[in-house]
Write a protein that holds these residues in place. Sequence first.
Motif, mmCIF file in Angstrom:
data_model
loop_
_atom_site.group_PDB
_atom_site.id
_atom_site.type_symbol
_atom_site.label_atom_id
_atom_site.label_comp_id
_atom_site.label_asym_id
_atom_site.label_seq_id
_atom_site.Cartn_x
_atom_site.Cartn_y
_atom_site.Cartn_z
ATOM 1 N N LYS A 70 45.074 13.881 -14.415
ATOM 2 C CA LYS A 70 43.555 13.318 -13.253
ATOM 3 C C LYS A 70 44.129 11.847 -13.009
ATOM 4 C CE LYS A 70 40.429 16.779 -13.994
ATOM 5 N NZ LYS A 70 39.955 17.609 -15.360
ATOM 6 N N GLY A 74 45.546 10.137 -9.604
ATOM 7 C CA GLY A 74 44.524 9.047 -8.820
ATOM 8 C C GLY A 74 42.844 9.999 -8.662
ATOM 9 N N LEU A 75 42.869 10.965 -9.353
ATOM 10 C CA LEU A 75 41.323 11.627 -9.527
ATOM 11 C C LEU A 75 40.319 10.768 -10.331
ATOM 12 C CD1 LEU A 75 42.368 15.406 -9.550
ATOM 13 C CD2 LEU A 75 41.690 14.116 -7.731
ATOM 14 N N VAL A 93 49.007 7.559 -0.572
ATOM 15 C CA VAL A 93 48.825 8.780 -0.076
ATOM 16 C C VAL A 93 49.984 9.145 0.308
ATOM 17 C CG1 VAL A 93 48.066 10.024 1.640
ATOM 18 C CG2 VAL A 93 46.545 8.495 0.455
ATOM 19 N N LYS A 96 52.251 11.762 -2.780
ATOM 20 C CA LYS A 96 51.455 12.498 -2.608
ATOM 21 C C LYS A 96 52.434 13.716 -2.133
ATOM 22 C CE LYS A 96 47.302 11.243 -4.866
ATOM 23 N NZ LYS A 96 46.305 10.464 -4.095
ATOM 24 N N LYS A 97 53.171 13.723 -1.686
ATOM 25 C CA LYS A 97 53.888 14.331 -0.312
ATOM 26 C C LYS A 97 55.326 15.216 -0.783
ATOM 27 C CE LYS A 97 53.921 12.471 3.714
ATOM 28 N NZ LYS A 97 53.756 11.168 4.902
ATOM 29 N N TYR A 101 50.874 19.905 -7.851
ATOM 30 C CA TYR A 101 50.055 19.911 -8.567
ATOM 31 C C TYR A 101 49.248 21.454 -9.255
ATOM 32 C CZ TYR A 101 45.664 18.810 -11.488
ATOM 33 O OH TYR A 101 44.367 18.953 -12.147
ATOM 34 N N PRO A 103 46.722 22.710 -11.424
ATOM 35 C CA PRO A 103 45.429 22.116 -12.246
ATOM 36 C C PRO A 103 44.977 23.307 -12.903
ATOM 37 C CG PRO A 103 44.097 22.609 -10.510
ATOM 38 C CD PRO A 103 45.584 22.981 -10.276
ATOM 39 N N TYR A 121 47.350 24.182 2.787
ATOM 40 C CA TYR A 121 48.191 23.681 1.502
ATOM 41 C C TYR A 121 49.372 22.919 2.225
ATOM 42 C CZ TYR A 121 44.504 24.460 -1.810
ATOM 43 O OH TYR A 121 43.957 24.217 -2.563
ATOM 44 N N ARG A 123 49.495 22.683 5.203
ATOM 45 C CA ARG A 123 49.334 21.904 6.939
ATOM 46 C C ARG A 123 49.071 20.226 6.392
ATOM 47 N NH1 ARG A 123 46.374 24.490 11.148
ATOM 48 N NH2 ARG A 123 46.172 27.008 10.530
ATOM 49 N N LEU A 124 48.939 20.675 4.667
ATOM 50 C CA LEU A 124 48.470 19.103 3.919
ATOM 51 C C LEU A 124 49.708 18.215 4.372
ATOM 52 C CD1 LEU A 124 45.963 20.167 1.633
ATOM 53 C CD2 LEU A 124 45.195 19.879 4.022
ATOM 54 N N PHE A 125 50.469 18.797 4.462
ATOM 55 C CA PHE A 125 51.837 18.586 4.067
ATOM 56 C C PHE A 125 52.541 17.791 5.550
ATOM 57 C CE2 PHE A 125 51.359 19.846 -0.129
ATOM 58 C CZ PHE A 125 51.828 18.938 -1.182
ATOM 59 N N PHE A 126 51.819 18.464 6.849
ATOM 60 C CA PHE A 126 51.876 18.330 8.312
ATOM 61 C C PHE A 126 53.683 19.281 8.876
ATOM 62 C CE2 PHE A 126 50.373 14.386 6.077
ATOM 63 C CZ PHE A 126 49.856 13.417 7.586
ATOM 64 N N GLN A 127 53.090 20.460 7.473
ATOM 65 C CA GLN A 127 54.837 21.344 8.165
ATOM 66 C C GLN A 127 54.361 22.093 9.447
ATOM 67 O OE1 GLN A 127 54.931 23.960 4.979
ATOM 68 N NE2 GLN A 127 55.337 22.146 3.050
ATOM 69 N N GLN A 168 50.580 27.482 -4.607
ATOM 70 C CA GLN A 168 50.522 26.089 -3.833
ATOM 71 C C GLN A 168 51.332 25.036 -4.256
ATOM 72 O OE1 GLN A 168 48.917 23.563 -4.312
ATOM 73 N NE2 GLN A 168 48.247 24.323 -6.460
ATOM 74 N N GLY B 120 50.375 21.670 12.178
ATOM 75 C CA GLY B 120 50.353 20.705 10.901
ATOM 76 C C GLY B 120 50.295 19.695 10.273
ATOM 77 N N PRO B 122 46.890 17.501 8.420
ATOM 78 C CA PRO B 122 45.468 17.206 7.410
ATOM 79 C C PRO B 122 44.091 17.813 7.850
ATOM 80 C CG PRO B 122 47.071 15.528 6.302
ATOM 81 C CD PRO B 122 47.546 16.090 8.286
ATOM 82 N N PRO B 211 48.834 14.093 0.243
ATOM 83 C CA PRO B 211 49.239 13.289 1.045
ATOM 84 C C PRO B 211 47.923 13.467 1.764
ATOM 85 C CG PRO B 211 51.052 14.960 1.399
ATOM 86 C CD PRO B 211 50.553 15.505 0.339
#
Lengths: 433, 612
Positions: A70, A74-75, A93, A96-97, A101, A103, A121, A123-127, A168, B120, B122, B211
């Motif tokens: 963790k 960075g948690l 940040v 993180k790309k 992870y 858990p 998940y 989307r969080l990588f801008f895909q 994920q 896409g 966040p 990210p």
Amino acid sequence: MTSAMTSQNQAQAVENSHDVIRCIGLTKIFKDFWMRNRVRAVDSISINVQRGELFGLLGPNGSGKSTTIKMILGLLHPTSGRISVLGKRPEDVAIKKMIGYLPEESYLYRFLNARETLDYYARLFFQNRLQRKRRVDMLLEMVGLEAVQRRPVGEYSKGMQRRIGLAQALINDPHLLILDEPTTGLDPIGTRQIKDLLLELKSRGKTILLCSHLLSDVEDVCDRVSIMYGGKVRQEGTVDELLTKQEATTLEVPGLDDQTIEEIRQVLAAKGYDISRVDHPRQKLESLFLDIVHQAQVEGIETSGARAGGRIAEFLSSELPTASSESEVSREQVLDDLVKSKPVEKVQVQPDQPQAASVDKAKADDDVLASLTQTKPTSPPQPKPQAEPEAQSPVEPDQPSSEQVDTPVPTQPKKPVAGDQSVLDDLLGGKKD
Amino acid sequence: MNKPWVKWLMVLIGGLLLGGGASFLLAKQGSPNGSNILMWITQAFAVLWLLWGFWIGRNVPGMKTVGAMVIATLCTAAITIPMLSSRSYSGYAIVMIGIWAMAELFVIGLWLIRLLLSGGHPVFGVARTLVDEAIRMKIALIFIIGVVLLIPVLPILIDAQERLDYRVKFFLNWSMGGMSVLLSLMTVFLVCGSICGEITRKNIFMTMVKPVSRIQYLMGKWLGVALLNMLLLAVSGVGIYTLTQILARQPVSNPTTPQIELGAVRYEVLTARQSAKAVPPDGMDFAGELQSRHERLRRENPDEYGERLTAQQRKAIQNRIIAQWYAIGPNESQTYVFENLQPAVERNLPIQLRFKPKMSKAPDDEMVRMGLWINDRPYPIYQGQHIPTEVANDNFHVMSIDPAYVDDQGKIKLRIQNVNLMAPEATFPATISFSPGSGLEMLYNIGSFGPNLARSLAMIWVRLGFLAMLGVMAGTFLGFPVACLLSFMIYFAAIASNYLKESLRFYAGYSDMNVNLWEKLVLIWGAFIGSIGDGKYWDAFKIVIRLVGEMFIAIVPEFSTYNPTPLVSDGRVVSMGMLGSSAIWVGLVSSGFCLLMAWIIFRRRELAKVTV
């Protein structure tokens, strides 16, 4: 790399490092409500994980493994010490790309189904939409959840949740994969798949930090391990360094009759050795289990749970140069050929003069092996495969009837066992590239 | 051709052609009954086949939702069509149709939101997951269902014997007020529940190791709830507008004079009226009056009043002058001018004079009698006679004035005379006064109800946006129950800020009228020490409570300024200026402050922290 280093030296060391993960003098103390120091979860540990390495963090419950992870993610913020992940601070940040992870528990949204979970998940990588669809399809197939992809994750069994958790973690094709107890809750098929997957990912050049208290998992796949207890690293090194018993030798040959064993005993006795144990290797329970499941699948028995996973998702890139990849293929081929051998009888030879000088001992070993191999008809010696330096004996790896001599080479990292994987793929009905 | 849906479609088309054709032939051959029966059978087949189609395609994404919508439509039609023809059940049919329409609109809107958030990014990812959480977890769904049910059900709770304009006002008040309350509750529970829940259940670990910056995560949560609020407000807005129009066409309570109620609905409720406040006529010299009063006070009390008035002293004198100007002594008269009334002339719609007279000593019959002159002509005149205006004391009254009275400068001059002549034996001289501002005003139409409703819903959305940000901020450092409590406390303090200010002023007694901040602090300290010295510890404690309360109110936005519900139900305009002002002060300044606080708290928070 001790905790005695000054803060400035530590900072310099982190900056100059090419390690994927570098922790120096890392300490984490948990406080109580009144801000008094209560628990020293991690106590001045220093770990470095190198590029392309499969590193195991081993330890009993409460030894500080998850806390370390963790902090790497960075948690949590370290109470003291420094961390560098891919050359940056863990809070950055941008790094993180490149991280995936899983858990220790699958902290998934219960109200989303498997497809929506992976889509979220991604989307969080801008895909974009097309990229997301392609990757989600592949990962669902890979973890065997295609058939249940529309069911809410909250209805999944723990093992199924682990599978989706693993998927994920791979959605971004990470350079660094951090897995906290990845096989917890998984059935033997899933466990085996994860281990094969880790080896496959490693062969593609990914760096993997595996945290587990399941010793067999770590032993099977890791290059190097760090064993933690009470927040401290007690021992660190390659698996072979830590586990190889230099004072014993194991020979595996096809089943021998009593007379042959007696002859071997006499040959060894003439050299001053005695056989300490002769037995027949047992099939592992894992193999038996996989056989039963395979049979059930052949008979077409339905299941509402996870199916056998498919091939590894194609988007997971290889970070090794092409030459290396070819080399890997050739090595896999050799290993594949090797494991096609028939069941063998295990003979363990115990030296009766362990105090002998190592050079003399090696020569004596060669003599013993030569005399042993001369007792059976053999093919002319074959050039040994270039990629397999451990095959130092004059045995022929492509002859099923020949004997194998398993002399562990401590510094050689483990490689994906192509033979094992092909068996698994065949067993699970999956396709293999 | 082997695809199941192609076969299904072919059977449907074939069945319809066959049934329709046969029915047509029967009709042509002079058998209308047979034709009708066949047509019914064909329709029944089409419906059943449609349902079968949904069943076989149930695994296609979205098909279940479409199927449910179609089934709901069919069921609603089947139940309400016969009810609509019955007079006693038509109200219930309208309620059912309203619920159906709002639910279907909500589902369609939800699709649009999902489409909007399909990118896409966040922020979109977090927002969309929050929307999914809202409709799949019970906590928010209850309020969504509440909103969808509340508005269509309200009309059947209204007393049909009530005046029509009151019924419409009641509906507007309760539907908008109820909707605001439900959405406020949903917003706080959803956003606090989502953030606190994710931290407690550790879902946030999985998001924050991707990210995603902390501010993106917070903005995603806010965006999700803001879009959901926007959808629910839009759906409610359509429901409120439609049902208001239906209500306005209901029978009036007094059929003998229907034009009174219908006119009130049209010109006083379902409209957007601007208020014109009274100003003094040209000849009146406020500055001179101020000067003469200052000189008089200076003579009487030279220690307190110097050569120049302080701002507080000037304001106090002005307030007294205005209060006196709004008071009319016995047999005296006062002239008030209302300006900028050109829009009423352009639209040729009646102007309403709204007033609330209060007598210093009311007569036995509690009636106030006044003589009115508009532009120096007696008003109203009936059969050539000037009719005195006789209205109940201390109540609001509305008089309709023809826009033709507005002069070329867009003004109306109103003279009010305090006449006590109607019942001389029962009355005695008393002053009539009006509260400055809302006690005497003219209202004129400047827009229509629909856009006014839309602007007021937009203003509610801005307020809910602030509440969402407040919830986000509270969720970053508090647990779910405490975060909700804090959010509600600040929100309700903001709504009732004016009332709370007054209450605190009465709670702990020291006069702070017309003092600046420094003088106030000295005053509070003096009152506190005085109470302690007198042994009145409880009073001293109350002074501290008041100080804390006033400090708290000073930092919460004054929502009472931006409450559109009473304006809309009173047919008053919610102007673009008000909307813009609320967007700036509530939407940007207050919400921005909350976001800043949330970011400062959250950016360095250890998400996996354990307190042992």
